[in-house]
Design an enzyme around this catalytic site. Structure first.
Site, PDB file in Angstrom:
ATOM      1  CG  ASP A  60      -2.192   0.824   1.119  1.00 49.73           C
ATOM      2  OD1 ASP A  60      -1.863   1.933   1.358  1.00 49.73           O
ATOM      3  OD2 ASP A  60      -3.575   0.143   1.614  1.00 49.73           O
ATOM      4  CB  SER A 127      -2.425  15.229 -12.125  1.00 49.00           C
ATOM      5  OG  SER A 127      -3.957  15.809 -12.793  1.00 49.00           O
ATOM      6  CD  GLU A 129      -8.022  19.259 -12.553  1.00 51.91           C
ATOM      7  OE1 GLU A 129      -8.483  19.697 -11.143  1.00 51.91           O
ATOM      8  OE2 GLU A 129      -9.430  18.427 -13.364  1.00 51.91           O
ATOM      9  CE1 TYR A 153      -5.878  12.749  -8.479  1.00 54.69           C
ATOM     10  CE2 TYR A 153      -5.808  14.604 -10.202  1.00 54.69           C
ATOM     11  CZ  TYR A 153      -5.049  13.555  -9.779  1.00 54.69           C
ATOM     12  OH  TYR A 153      -4.687  12.791 -10.972  1.00 54.69           O
ATOM     13  CG  HIS A 183      -4.457   9.456 -19.812  1.00 55.02           C
ATOM     14  ND1 HIS A 183      -4.414  10.431 -18.810  1.00 55.02           N
ATOM     15  CD2 HIS A 183      -4.324   8.228 -18.949  1.00 55.02           C
ATOM     16  CE1 HIS A 183      -3.523  10.302 -18.143  1.00 55.02           C
ATOM     17  NE2 HIS A 183      -4.046   8.972 -17.929  1.00 55.02           N
TER      18      HIS A 183
END
Length: 320
Positions: A60, A127, A129, A153, A183
């Site tokens: 993780d 990203s 973003e 995010y 994408h």
């Protein structure tokens, strides 16, 4: 034989990347989180017939000891970090978890790499973003554009982006940031707008639902195909030095234009079926995204093989 380690291997990008690396003769390792229904996690890998060709291990991104343990076993030549809470709208509902996975998780991985395999080359998934609503005077975002994200995010991804640069310069590690714009593909999750529109339109076409609820139809995005974009990830790690690269098509389209393209392929008018629902609006909207990938093309020779139209056609045909 090179050995590659992929976090987030069960996602859209991870499955395409694993396919690509296997074709290139890599030994591919992938990390999965423990899940009570493991077949749901590996369905993409099973569907494309590569489940038995890769080595999957539990770990993780939020658990540093598990990362150290996996890297001790794997000793990879290349590391691709694709693990994330990847849905922007959900990051407003789960900001703490998004930060834990997308920001602190990258710190964990960088530390694990520094300790266990510092010579490995690492790709960090950034990203578009991260830019927020900032852009250059010509409307494009490129590597030098100011980054001012407007979502949890985007903030988490920007922290990871900067942290990757710090480890690159401080410890002489080969860490490259990919600044990928949107994408998509037939493997995209149904809670992302492209496949939500495609799946909804096909269901309407088949008479299995009557309407499709969406949020802001005026927001525009720069959409490419995931298969093209994972190829850019691999190319970044074959370069002679680590760097940051924007990967985009340079063409921006609205959600409304996406609806027109999808529904028209099924000989329908989206206006008869699409309704707006405030539940799907973001608290703070990123209005327009358009990227300039000149550096990627000129430095690495990357060129996309898919157009927006051929991507949508593939997505629709896969669901029919």
């Amino acid at each position: 034989m090179k050995r590659a380690f992929i976090t987030g291997i069960s996602g859209q990008d991870g499955s395409y990347l694993a396919e690509l690396l296997l074709e290139k003769g890599y030994e591919v390792w992938g990390m999965l989180r423990r899940h009570s229904v493991p077949e749901n996690q590996t369905s993409r890998l099973n569907d494309i017939g590569i489940f038995d060709k890769i080595r999957l291990v539990y770990g993780d991104i939020t658990d540093l000891p598990s990362l150290i343990n996996v890297l001790r076993q794997c000793q990879p030549d290349e590391i691709y970090n694709l693990a994330a809470q990847s849905h922007v709208r959900i990051s407003f509902d789960q900001p703490a978890f998004t930060t834990l996975a997308d920001a602190n998780g990258v710190l964990n991985l960088l530390e694990a790499v520094r300790v266990m395999c510092p010579e490995a080359r690492m790709y960090q998934a950034g990203s578009s973003e991260m830019f927020g609503n900032e852009c250059d005077s010509d409307g494009y975002r490129r590597e030098t554009t100011t980054m001012r994200p407007v979502s949890p995010y985007g903030c988490a991804k920007l922290y990871a982006f900067n942290l990757a640069g710090v480890y690159r310069s401080s410890y002489n590690m080969f860490v490259s940031n990919g600044i990928l714009f949107n994408h998509e593909s037939p493997r995209r999750g149904l809670n992302f707008v492209t496949n939500k529109v495609v799946a909804g339109a096909v269901q309407i076409f088949k008479g299995q639902q009557k309407f499709l609820s969406l949020g802001n139809l005026e927001a525009t995005r720069d959409w490419g195909h995931a298969k093209d974009y994972v190829r850019s990830m691999w190319m970044m790690l074959q370069h002679d030095k680590p760097d940051d690269f924007v990967c985009a098509t340079g063409i921006s389209r609205s959600i409304k234009e996406l609806c027109v393209e999808v529904f028209s392929k099924l000989t329908m008018d989206y206006r008869d079926y699409v309704v707006q629902d405030k539940r799907f609006f973001r608290p703070t909207e990123l209005h327009d995204l358009k990227g300039d990938c000149t550096k990627l093309k000129e430095t690495l020779g990357w060129e996309p093989e898919y157009s927006f139209e051929s991507m949508i056609e593939e997505m629709v045909e896969t669901r029919l």
